[in-house]
Scaffold this motif. Structure first.
Motif, PDB file in Angstrom:
ATOM      1  N   PRO A 274      -3.217   5.287   6.155  1.00 20.99           N
ATOM      2  CA  PRO A 274      -3.707   3.845   5.853  1.00 20.99           C
ATOM      3  C   PRO A 274      -4.564   3.598   4.964  1.00 20.99           C
ATOM      4  CG  PRO A 274      -2.719   4.274   7.990  1.00 20.99           C
ATOM      5  CD  PRO A 274      -2.952   5.462   7.540  1.00 20.99           C
ATOM      6  N   ASP A 275      -5.660   4.476   5.150  1.00 22.44           N
ATOM      7  CA  ASP A 275      -7.099   4.334   4.665  1.00 22.44           C
ATOM      8  C   ASP A 275      -6.800   4.831   2.972  1.00 22.44           C
ATOM      9  OD1 ASP A 275      -8.109   3.798   6.996  1.00 22.44           O
ATOM     10  OD2 ASP A 275      -9.558   5.477   7.268  1.00 22.44           O
ATOM     11  N   ALA A 276      -6.032   5.455   2.697  1.00 23.39           N
ATOM     12  CA  ALA A 276      -5.818   5.848   1.450  1.00 23.39           C
ATOM     13  C   ALA A 276      -5.015   4.762   0.545  1.00 23.39           C
ATOM     14  CB  ALA A 276      -5.139   7.180   1.206  1.00 23.39           C
ATOM     15  N   GLU A 277      -4.237   4.354   1.294  1.00 22.94           N
ATOM     16  CA  GLU A 277      -3.506   3.045   0.905  1.00 22.94           C
ATOM     17  C   GLU A 277      -4.453   1.931   0.277  1.00 22.94           C
ATOM     18  OE1 GLU A 277      -0.148   1.590   2.932  1.00 22.94           O
ATOM     19  OE2 GLU A 277       0.559   3.495   3.535  1.00 22.94           O
ATOM     20  N   SER A 278      -5.221   1.671   1.176  1.00 23.01           N
ATOM     21  CA  SER A 278      -6.383   0.625   0.944  1.00 23.01           C
ATOM     22  C   SER A 278      -7.385   0.951  -0.264  1.00 23.01           C
ATOM     23  CB  SER A 278      -7.188   0.193   2.258  1.00 23.01           C
ATOM     24  OG  SER A 278      -6.338  -0.465   3.208  1.00 23.01           O
ATOM     25  N   ALA A 279      -7.834   2.172  -0.191  1.00 23.05           N
ATOM     26  CA  ALA A 279      -8.603   2.805  -1.056  1.00 23.05           C
ATOM     27  C   ALA A 279      -8.005   2.713  -2.575  1.00 23.05           C
ATOM     28  CB  ALA A 279      -9.071   4.278  -0.914  1.00 23.05           C
TER      29      ALA A 279
ATOM     30  N   MET B 216      -5.748   0.605  -3.594  1.00 24.08           N
ATOM     31  CA  MET B 216      -5.629  -0.849  -3.895  1.00 24.08           C
ATOM     32  C   MET B 216      -7.157  -1.275  -4.514  1.00 24.08           C
ATOM     33  SD  MET B 216      -3.499  -2.489  -1.078  1.00 24.08           S
ATOM     34  CE  MET B 216      -3.908  -4.155  -1.518  1.00 24.08           C
ATOM     35  N   ARG B 217      -8.098  -0.564  -4.007  1.00 23.59           N
ATOM     36  CA  ARG B 217      -9.365  -1.105  -4.589  1.00 23.59           C
ATOM     37  C   ARG B 217      -9.714  -0.393  -5.900  1.00 23.59           C
ATOM     38  NH1 ARG B 217     -11.203  -0.040   0.877  1.00 23.59           N
ATOM     39  NH2 ARG B 217     -11.880   1.892   0.323  1.00 23.59           N
ATOM     40  N   LEU B 218      -9.001   0.833  -6.191  1.00 23.61           N
ATOM     41  CA  LEU B 218      -9.258   1.412  -7.426  1.00 23.61           C
ATOM     42  C   LEU B 218      -8.355   0.663  -8.405  1.00 23.61           C
ATOM     43  CD1 LEU B 218      -8.274   5.206  -6.572  1.00 23.61           C
ATOM     44  CD2 LEU B 218     -10.673   4.093  -7.288  1.00 23.61           C
ATOM     45  N   ASP B 219      -7.539  -0.124  -8.118  1.00 23.41           N
ATOM     46  CA  ASP B 219      -6.590  -0.735  -9.156  1.00 23.41           C
ATOM     47  C   ASP B 219      -7.538  -1.994  -9.997  1.00 23.41           C
ATOM     48  OD1 ASP B 219      -4.335   0.577  -8.775  1.00 23.41           O
ATOM     49  OD2 ASP B 219      -3.409  -0.527  -7.478  1.00 23.41           O
ATOM     50  N   TYR B 220      -8.481  -2.451  -9.287  1.00 26.76           N
ATOM     51  CA  TYR B 220      -9.144  -3.487  -9.515  1.00 26.76           C
ATOM     52  C   TYR B 220     -10.504  -3.322 -10.318  1.00 26.76           C
ATOM     53  CZ  TYR B 220      -6.488  -6.746  -6.685  1.00 26.76           C
ATOM     54  OH  TYR B 220      -5.364  -7.279  -6.136  1.00 26.76           O
ATOM     55  N   ARG B 221     -10.732  -1.968 -10.227  1.00 27.04           N
ATOM     56  CA  ARG B 221     -11.921  -1.436 -11.411  1.00 27.04           C
ATOM     57  C   ARG B 221     -11.701  -1.682 -12.802  1.00 27.04           C
ATOM     58  NH1 ARG B 221     -13.308   4.525  -9.784  1.00 27.04           N
ATOM     59  NH2 ARG B 221     -11.602   4.918 -10.954  1.00 27.04           N
ATOM     60  N   GLY B 222     -12.589  -2.034 -13.445  1.00 28.96           N
ATOM     61  CA  GLY B 222     -12.614  -2.297 -14.929  1.00 28.96           C
ATOM     62  C   GLY B 222     -12.905  -0.730 -15.527  1.00 28.96           C
ATOM     63  N   ASP B 223     -12.316  -0.836 -16.900  1.00 27.41           N
ATOM     64  CA  ASP B 223     -12.387   0.309 -17.596  1.00 27.41           C
ATOM     65  C   ASP B 223     -13.879   1.160 -17.642  1.00 27.41           C
ATOM     66  OD1 ASP B 223      -9.621   0.109 -18.030  1.00 27.41           O
ATOM     67  OD2 ASP B 223      -9.829  -0.662 -19.950  1.00 27.41           O
ATOM     68  N   ASP B 224     -14.799   0.339 -17.612  1.00 25.42           N
ATOM     69  CA  ASP B 224     -16.196   0.777 -17.669  1.00 25.42           C
ATOM     70  C   ASP B 224     -17.089   1.040 -16.405  1.00 25.42           C
ATOM     71  OD1 ASP B 224     -16.608  -1.552 -17.067  1.00 25.42           O
ATOM     72  OD2 ASP B 224     -18.182  -2.206 -18.509  1.00 25.42           O
TER      73      ASP B 224
ATOM     74  N   THR C  35      -0.912   9.887  -0.053  1.00 28.65           N
ATOM     75  CA  THR C  35      -1.584  10.393  -0.998  1.00 28.65           C
ATOM     76  C   THR C  35      -3.074  10.059  -1.001  1.00 28.65           C
ATOM     77  OG1 THR C  35       0.257   9.738  -2.747  1.00 28.65           O
ATOM     78  CG2 THR C  35      -1.956   9.895  -3.883  1.00 28.65           C
ATOM     79  N   ALA C  36      -3.854  11.136  -0.855  1.00 32.02           N
ATOM     80  CA  ALA C  36      -5.276  10.922  -0.500  1.00 32.02           C
ATOM     81  C   ALA C  36      -6.238  10.354  -1.526  1.00 32.02           C
ATOM     82  CB  ALA C  36      -5.935  12.357   0.273  1.00 32.02           C
ATOM     83  N   VAL C  37      -7.284   9.784  -1.422  1.00 32.23           N
ATOM     84  CA  VAL C  37      -8.134   9.248  -2.402  1.00 32.23           C
ATOM     85  C   VAL C  37      -9.450   9.941  -1.887  1.00 32.23           C
ATOM     86  CG1 VAL C  37      -9.049   7.219  -3.316  1.00 32.23           C
ATOM     87  CG2 VAL C  37      -6.609   7.139  -3.012  1.00 32.23           C
ATOM     88  N   PHE C  38     -10.184  10.325  -3.176  1.00 34.96           N
ATOM     89  CA  PHE C  38     -11.624  10.911  -2.818  1.00 34.96           C
ATOM     90  C   PHE C  38     -12.404   9.935  -3.979  1.00 34.96           C
ATOM     91  CE2 PHE C  38      -8.213  14.260  -2.509  1.00 34.96           C
ATOM     92  CZ  PHE C  38      -8.552  14.507  -1.126  1.00 34.96           C
TER      93      PHE C  38
ATOM     94  N   LEU D 152      -8.093   2.104   8.928  1.00 33.08           N
ATOM     95  CA  LEU D 152      -8.447   2.474  10.200  1.00 33.08           C
ATOM     96  C   LEU D 152      -9.678   2.787  10.650  1.00 33.08           C
ATOM     97  CD1 LEU D 152      -5.256   5.025  10.685  1.00 33.08           C
ATOM     98  CD2 LEU D 152      -5.423   2.564  11.505  1.00 33.08           C
ATOM     99  N   THR D 153     -10.557   3.234   9.735  1.00 33.38           N
ATOM    100  CA  THR D 153     -12.050   4.013   9.907  1.00 33.38           C
ATOM    101  C   THR D 153     -13.315   3.317   9.423  1.00 33.38           C
ATOM    102  OG1 THR D 153     -11.619   5.528   7.950  1.00 33.38           O
ATOM    103  CG2 THR D 153     -10.958   5.953  10.329  1.00 33.38           C
TER     104      THR D 153
END
Length: 353
Positions: free
Chosen positions: A269-274, A276-284, A304-307, A105-106
């Protein structure tokens, strides 16, 4: 993440959002969606949107313009008001939808201003943009205490004449949204708490709106002590007011305001998108880039908020050399940022993602 990437992502989404809005306000969706009546007499505003529309506030917003309205909320959750004169490009689209699956949204070319006054909402208007007659106001409405149980209501407006650089125009658009949301939640049985009249509506914080780190009073306040700020090379901040919003941001910058570290809090909705982006991060990813994340379970529309904290990555430009990453210090600053934001939203204690 570089400063360029950090802001480019917002500009692209902003352009896409207003492209859709412009098409809607042009009247196409109003005439082809079907399923509701329209009137050429703006007295129909009094019964528009199933009677939820704040007709008086709409008339104040579009002072002197004859308006046409949709009588009911359409199946996709929108209700429209547009100028009855085909030569006048003005209108309003209200959306009321569940918080799930909406996308961000933002994210725009800056940070949306929180509304305050007991609302979880924000206002999007860039005073440096050439389209000063376009703006968006957004609300998260918690229909119960269960996490994720809520609605999002937005109001996209094109004034046609005048502009949202006028503080009164911003206040009037927010009044349209909050008064309509109050009527909507009461009629539909959504037990969302309501706030008060919003005055002194802020505008989008852009890259030019930086100030000395010692003068931080909003989302950046208290993140770093003076010694840590000096050691990190942080001299300035870009921030939003310390009120609950769908997205809350803080940028720690150099003396010239250049991006060094960015803190973000996402809800609904912003947290849901955030996430999803976290799921694509590598371990390092964190070790390489100084990017860390936390989450917290929140009541109602917050979900579920994301910071997150993100750090400038060296792009080879000696003028924009990346800071030495203090990983322990970054995690501690993120913890402070997350705890303060979560408290504003009534969330549980944040935990590492």
């Amino acid at each position: 993440m570089s400063d360029v990437r950090f802001w480019r992502r917002r500009r692209v989404r902003r352009t896409a959002a207003w492209t859709v809005t412009a098409a809607v306000l042009a009247g196409g969706l109003f005439w082809v969606s079907g399923g509701y009546d329209s009137w050429r007499d703006d007295r129909a505003l009094d019964s528009a949107c199933d009677g939820d529309l704040a007709a008086g506030a709409v008339r104040e917003l579009f002072d002197g313009i004859s308006l046409t309205s949709s009588g009911r909320w359409a199946d996709r959750g929108h209700c429209t008001v547009s100028a009855s004169d085909d030569d006048t490009d003005a209108g309003l689209v209200l959306w009321a939808r569940d918080t799930e699956g909406l996308g961000e949204l933002t994210d725009v070319g800056g940070f949306d201003a929180p509304l305050g006054h007991g609302w979880t909402g924000s206002f999007r208007f860039d005073p440096d943009d050439e389209d000063t007659d376009e703006a968006r106001a957004t609300l998260l409405l918690s229909c119960g205490k269960g996490s994720g149980h809520g609605q999002v209501m937005t109001a996209d407006a094109d004034l046609g004449r005048g502009g949202f650089d006028d503080p009164l125009a911003r206040e009037r658009l927010v009044a349209v949204l909050t008064e309509t949301a109050t009527a909507y939640t009461r009629r539909t049985g959504c037990a969302a708490p309501v706030g008060g009249r919003v005055k002194n509506v802020g505008v989008t914080t852009t890259r030019a709106d930086y100030k000395p780190v010692a003068k931080a009073t909003g989302s950046c306040a208290g993140l770093l002590d003076g010694k840590t700020a000096a050691r990190w090379g942080v001299r300035t901040v870009r921030e939003v007011a310390g009120d609950p919003a769908p997205g809350e941001n803080c940028v720690l910058g150099s003396r010239s305001g250049a991006f060094l570290h960015g803190f973000s809090a996402y809800y609904g909705p912003d947290a849901e998108s955030a996430r999803m982006r976290l799921d694509y991060r590598g371990d390092d990813h964190a070790a390489r880039t100084g990017a860390y994340a936390m989450t917290a379970r929140c009541p109602g529309a917050g979900g579920t908020a994301v910071f997150q904290v993100e750090t400038l990555v060296d792009d080879g430009d000696p003028v924009r050399a990346a800071p030495v990453v203090d990983h322990k210090g970054l995690r501690a600053a993120l913890q402070r940022f997350a705890e303060r934001s979560a408290k504003r939203h009534g969330c549980e204690a944040p935990r590492p993602a």
